[in-house]
Motif scaffolding. Structure first.
Motif, PDB file in Angstrom:
ATOM      1  N   UNK A  27       0.829  -1.209   0.000  1.00  0.00           N
ATOM      2  CA  UNK A  27       0.000   0.000   0.000  1.00  0.00           C
ATOM      3  C   UNK A  27       0.861   1.255   0.000  1.00  0.00           C
ATOM      4  N   UNK A  28       1.962   1.204   0.739  1.00  0.00           N
ATOM      5  CA  UNK A  28       2.853   2.367   0.756  1.00  0.00           C
ATOM      6  C   UNK A  28       3.450   2.604  -0.631  1.00  0.00           C
ATOM      7  N   UNK A  29       3.835   1.533  -1.310  1.00  0.00           N
ATOM      8  CA  UNK A  29       4.369   1.652  -2.667  1.00  0.00           C
ATOM      9  C   UNK A  29       3.321   2.242  -3.598  1.00  0.00           C
ATOM     10  N   UNK A  30       2.089   1.740  -3.520  1.00  0.00           N
ATOM     11  CA  UNK A  30       1.045   2.223  -4.423  1.00  0.00           C
ATOM     12  C   UNK A  30       0.730   3.699  -4.174  1.00  0.00           C
ATOM     13  N   UNK A  31       0.569   4.052  -2.889  1.00  0.00           N
ATOM     14  CA  UNK A  31       0.227   5.460  -2.586  1.00  0.00           C
ATOM     15  C   UNK A  31       1.343   6.407  -2.999  1.00  0.00           C
ATOM     16  N   UNK A  32       2.582   5.987  -2.748  1.00  0.00           N
ATOM     17  CA  UNK A  32       3.704   6.845  -3.129  1.00  0.00           C
ATOM     18  C   UNK A  32       3.799   6.969  -4.651  1.00  0.00           C
ATOM     19  N   UNK A  90       6.987   2.051 -12.207  1.00  0.00           N
ATOM     20  CA  UNK A  90       7.792   0.954 -11.658  1.00  0.00           C
ATOM     21  C   UNK A  90       7.334   0.606 -10.245  1.00  0.00           C
ATOM     22  N   UNK A  91       7.067   1.589  -9.467  1.00  0.00           N
ATOM     23  CA  UNK A  91       6.615   1.352  -8.090  1.00  0.00           C
ATOM     24  C   UNK A  91       5.249   0.670  -8.083  1.00  0.00           C
ATOM     25  N   UNK A  92       4.382   1.102  -8.993  1.00  0.00           N
ATOM     26  CA  UNK A  92       3.050   0.516  -9.025  1.00  0.00           C
ATOM     27  C   UNK A  92       3.097  -0.941  -9.471  1.00  0.00           C
ATOM     28  N   UNK A  93       3.961  -1.247 -10.408  1.00  0.00           N
ATOM     29  CA  UNK A  93       4.089  -2.632 -10.884  1.00  0.00           C
ATOM     30  C   UNK A  93       4.558  -3.546  -9.753  1.00  0.00           C
ATOM     31  N   UNK A  94       5.520  -3.095  -8.999  1.00  0.00           N
ATOM     32  CA  UNK A  94       6.001  -3.898  -7.871  1.00  0.00           C
ATOM     33  C   UNK A  94       4.903  -4.095  -6.833  1.00  0.00           C
ATOM     34  N   UNK A 122       2.471  -6.737  -8.184  1.00  0.00           N
ATOM     35  CA  UNK A 122       3.023  -8.089  -8.078  1.00  0.00           C
ATOM     36  C   UNK A 122       2.880  -8.620  -6.654  1.00  0.00           C
ATOM     37  N   UNK A 123       3.147  -7.773  -5.691  1.00  0.00           N
ATOM     38  CA  UNK A 123       3.014  -8.207  -4.302  1.00  0.00           C
ATOM     39  C   UNK A 123       1.552  -8.478  -3.952  1.00  0.00           C
ATOM     40  N   UNK A 124       0.646  -7.657  -4.478  1.00  0.00           N
ATOM     41  CA  UNK A 124      -0.781  -7.858  -4.219  1.00  0.00           C
ATOM     42  C   UNK A 124      -1.261  -9.176  -4.820  1.00  0.00           C
ATOM     43  N   UNK A 125      -0.787  -9.519  -6.002  1.00  0.00           N
ATOM     44  CA  UNK A 125      -1.177 -10.788  -6.620  1.00  0.00           C
ATOM     45  C   UNK A 125      -0.721 -11.967  -5.759  1.00  0.00           C
ATOM     46  N   UNK A 126       0.470 -11.848  -5.201  1.00  0.00           N
ATOM     47  CA  UNK A 126       0.959 -12.937  -4.338  1.00  0.00           C
ATOM     48  C   UNK A 126       0.117 -13.041  -3.063  1.00  0.00           C
ATOM     49  N   UNK A 151      -2.378 -16.279  -1.788  1.00  0.00           N
ATOM     50  CA  UNK A 151      -2.227 -16.944  -0.487  1.00  0.00           C
ATOM     51  C   UNK A 151      -3.532 -16.988   0.292  1.00  0.00           C
ATOM     52  N   UNK A 152      -4.452 -16.030   0.012  1.00  0.00           N
ATOM     53  CA  UNK A 152      -5.741 -15.996   0.722  1.00  0.00           C
ATOM     54  C   UNK A 152      -6.798 -15.378  -0.193  1.00  0.00           C
ATOM     55  N   UNK A 153      -7.405 -16.202  -1.045  1.00  0.00           N
ATOM     56  CA  UNK A 153      -8.385 -15.679  -2.007  1.00  0.00           C
ATOM     57  C   UNK A 153      -9.638 -15.092  -1.355  1.00  0.00           C
ATOM     58  N   UNK A 154      -9.890 -15.377  -0.075  1.00  0.00           N
ATOM     59  CA  UNK A 154     -11.104 -14.900   0.589  1.00  0.00           C
ATOM     60  C   UNK A 154     -10.974 -13.499   1.150  1.00  0.00           C
ATOM     61  N   UNK A 155      -9.774 -12.916   1.074  1.00  0.00           N
ATOM     62  CA  UNK A 155      -9.563 -11.594   1.670  1.00  0.00           C
ATOM     63  C   UNK A 155     -10.211 -10.520   0.796  1.00  0.00           C
ATOM     64  N   UNK A 156     -11.301  -9.966   1.305  1.00  0.00           N
ATOM     65  CA  UNK A 156     -12.080  -8.983   0.546  1.00  0.00           C
ATOM     66  C   UNK A 156     -11.288  -7.701   0.315  1.00  0.00           C
ATOM     67  N   UNK A 157     -10.537  -7.268   1.339  1.00  0.00           N
ATOM     68  CA  UNK A 157      -9.780  -6.023   1.211  1.00  0.00           C
ATOM     69  C   UNK A 157      -8.812  -6.085   0.046  1.00  0.00           C
ATOM     70  N   UNK A 158      -8.155  -7.192  -0.125  1.00  0.00           N
ATOM     71  CA  UNK A 158      -7.168  -7.303  -1.202  1.00  0.00           C
ATOM     72  C   UNK A 158      -7.855  -7.285  -2.568  1.00  0.00           C
ATOM     73  N   UNK A 159      -9.054  -7.841  -2.643  1.00  0.00           N
ATOM     74  CA  UNK A 159      -9.799  -7.794  -3.898  1.00  0.00           C
ATOM     75  C   UNK A 159     -10.167  -6.349  -4.249  1.00  0.00           C
ATOM     76  N   UNK A 160     -10.526  -5.591  -3.218  1.00  0.00           N
ATOM     77  CA  UNK A 160     -10.834  -4.174  -3.451  1.00  0.00           C
ATOM     78  C   UNK A 160      -9.619  -3.441  -3.976  1.00  0.00           C
ATOM     79  N   UNK A 161      -8.453  -3.710  -3.393  1.00  0.00           N
ATOM     80  CA  UNK A 161      -7.233  -3.051  -3.842  1.00  0.00           C
ATOM     81  C   UNK A 161      -6.882  -3.471  -5.266  1.00  0.00           C
ATOM     82  N   UNK A 162      -7.135  -4.721  -5.581  1.00  0.00           N
ATOM     83  CA  UNK A 162      -6.881  -5.197  -6.947  1.00  0.00           C
ATOM     84  C   UNK A 162      -7.700  -4.386  -7.954  1.00  0.00           C
ATOM     85  N   UNK A 163      -8.941  -4.113  -7.579  1.00  0.00           N
ATOM     86  CA  UNK A 163      -9.810  -3.324  -8.465  1.00  0.00           C
ATOM     87  C   UNK A 163      -9.290  -1.894  -8.583  1.00  0.00           C
TER      88      UNK A 163
END
Length: 530
Positions: A471-476, A491-495, A498-502, A506-518
């Protein structure tokens, strides 16, 4: 023919005939029951006396239970009873002395049985006014008869001795021997009762020991069970959050809550158990919210709030209860805020801050309470930053950062405090950016990013640290893109992606991460040249 000659002289049917005025019926009933129920001491039973062989009980004793009819002579049944009685017992009182029928019964008994004993029991009054005339009338020899007297008056023989005198007169046993044997029996009875009481006391004592031991074992089992629950709520929960396993967290929380559901009466649980149950509800609500079940989260937060509010009302200055209610206010407000209703969440966030300030006032050197205050100030900051919120609350962003910097100084090695400090830099950066102060905002983002990177280096597998760095990488990156540094931002957003996809893998049920993916798929905001 004389009346006494007309009465048959059957074998004695009664040990005694009880003669009394009906004004004395209550006393007569008591004495009658006592005499018939009294068991003569075993050592005296069977001995020979002038009255014959001593029986085990002095029964039956005749007692006239009905008013005599208005007639000129005694009832035939009474006459037969007098004829068949071995002794006459007269209850003496002023009413008995004035009774025509008591005098008649005494006179007839003496004519029928001149040698049989007549016992006078003085209930009240003086003998001169209470003895019936027939009782003291001179005999055929001209001598005044002196009946055997038992004085029931409290200042004379008293009830117990008077009864024993009557017993001695009816049985023929010497009074001294009756008193001695009765005292011995009473002593044995007292000893038996005392022994029984000692046995019962011993049994009750043993039962109490067993009950206390059982209670201690139950308390120990409860402590062990709740110790496990405490572990599930703290260490285990943090570890599961660290690896991003919300599915396991849900099972852990549900099992913990099931433990309290099995309790017959929640009101009977100790306060610490009720507080722990509220924390379970907070945790379950938090996990519900992470999965996107907002309604379920709100229901759990509100149920927890009702419990913590009741506990706080009972002890308004107890820091533990203040803290519990503060958590409830936060979670209820947080759930409302996340439904895009910041102004409705504001009263709960304000209450959360007030409770946190009270905690700091009670214990100024407690870093956990100051940490809560930083959280509360941060919540108000978020309301100020929200488009539908209140911008007058933006100063709370800086206040939250200052408070947390003080907490970090108190606990420099606490990773949770360090992680939260990174978040405070982020929120303050947003507040600065809202005011158009981009360079200052970027400096705060850089501090956030550096702290997040340091934490991740200490534990690369920790999902919480990975999320914070992502999140810090994305916001920055967004801020750099807005300032015109597009290549670096991409470059920062791509990294970060990649971390968000990983994380999602690891936990497909995490709603927060799905929101961030969107959100990551959304286009960049308009910016200047590189």
């Amino acid at each position: 023919m004389r009346q006494e000659d007309a009465i048959a002289a059957p074998q004695d049917r009664y040990r005694a005939f009880l003669s009394y005025s009906h004004a004395d019926e209550r006393e007569a009933g008591r004495l009658h029951r006592w005499l018939e129920n009294y068991r003569i001491p075993a050592r005296l039973v069977g001995s020979e006396t002038p009255c014959g062989r001593v029986p085990r009980r002095l029964a039956p004793i005749f007692r006239d239970r009905a008013e005599l009819p208005a007639a000129s002579s005694l009832d035939s049944e009474v006459e037969k009873a007098l004829a068949g009685s071995g002794a006459l017992l007269v209850l003496c009182s002023p009413e008995a002395a004035a009774s025509r029928w008591v005098n008649a019964e005494i006179a007839l008994f003496r004519r029928l049985h001149p040698e049989r004993p007549v016992i006078a029991a003085l209930l009240r009054g003086e003998p001169s006014e209470s003895f019936p005339a027939a009782l003291v009338m001179p005999g055929s020899d001209g001598k005044v008869r002196e009946p055997i007297a038992a004085d029931f008056r409290p200042d004379k023989d008293g009830r117990q001795l008077a009864r024993l005198k009557i017993l001695a007169g009816l049985s023929g046993v010497a009074l001294d021997e009756i008193i001695q044997r009765d005292a011995q029996r009473r002593l044995r009875r007292v000893i038996s009762i005392t022994a029984l009481a000692c046995v019962l006391a011993l049994v009750m004592g043993l039962m109490l020991v067993f009950a206390i031991r059982a209670q201690r074992e139950a308390d120990e089992q409860r402590r062990q069970a709740e110790g496990l629950i405490e572990f599930m709520l703290t260490d285990l929960r943090e570890r599961l959050k660290g690896v991003g396993r919300l599915d396991v967290l849900e099972t852990v929380n549900a099992r913990a809550l099931d433990y309290y559901a099995e309790q017959a009466d929640l009101d009977a649980l100790p306060v610490d158990s009720l507080e722990r149950r509220a924390r379970i509800l907070h945790a379950m609500g938090e996990d519900d919210h992470r999965r996107g079940d907002v309604e379920g989260a709100v229901a759990k937060f509100q149920e927890a709030s009702r419990a913590t509010a009741a506990l706080l009302a009972a002890a308004p200055d107890d820091p533990v209860r203040i803290y519990g209610q503060a958590q409830s206010e936060f979670w209820v407000g947080y759930a409302i805020f996340m439904r895009k209703k910041p102004l409705q969440a504001l009263p709960h966030f304000a209450a959360y801050k007030a409770l946190s300030q009270k905690l700091v006032q009670l214990e100024p050197n407690n870093p956990e309470y100051r940490h809560e205050l930083a959280y509360a100030q941060g919540n108000l900051c978020s309301v100020g930053l929200d488009e539908a919120g209140n911008p007058d609350l933006l100063p709370e962003c800086h206040e939250a950062l200052e408070t947390l910097l003080r907490v970090h100084a108190m606990q420099p090695d606490n990773p949770e405090v360090t992680r939260d400090l990174a978040n405070r830099y982020a929120w303050y950066a947003d507040a600065l950016l809202r005011q158009g102060r981009e360079e200052e905002a970027l400096a705060q983002r850089q501090k956030q990013l550096a702290i997040s990177r340091d934490l991740l280096d200490t534990d690369p597998k920790n999902a919480t640290y990975r999320q914070a760095w992502m999140l810090a990488m994305n916001s920055t990156s967004r801020l750099r893109h807005a300032m015109g540094f597009r290549a670096m931002a991409q470059r920062m957003r791509s990294r970060a992606q990649e971390e968000l996809d990983r994380l999602i893998a690891s936990d497909p049920e995490n709603h927060d991460w799905k929101v961030w993916k969107k959100r990551f798929s959304e286009p960049w905001p308009q910016a200047g040249s590189d």
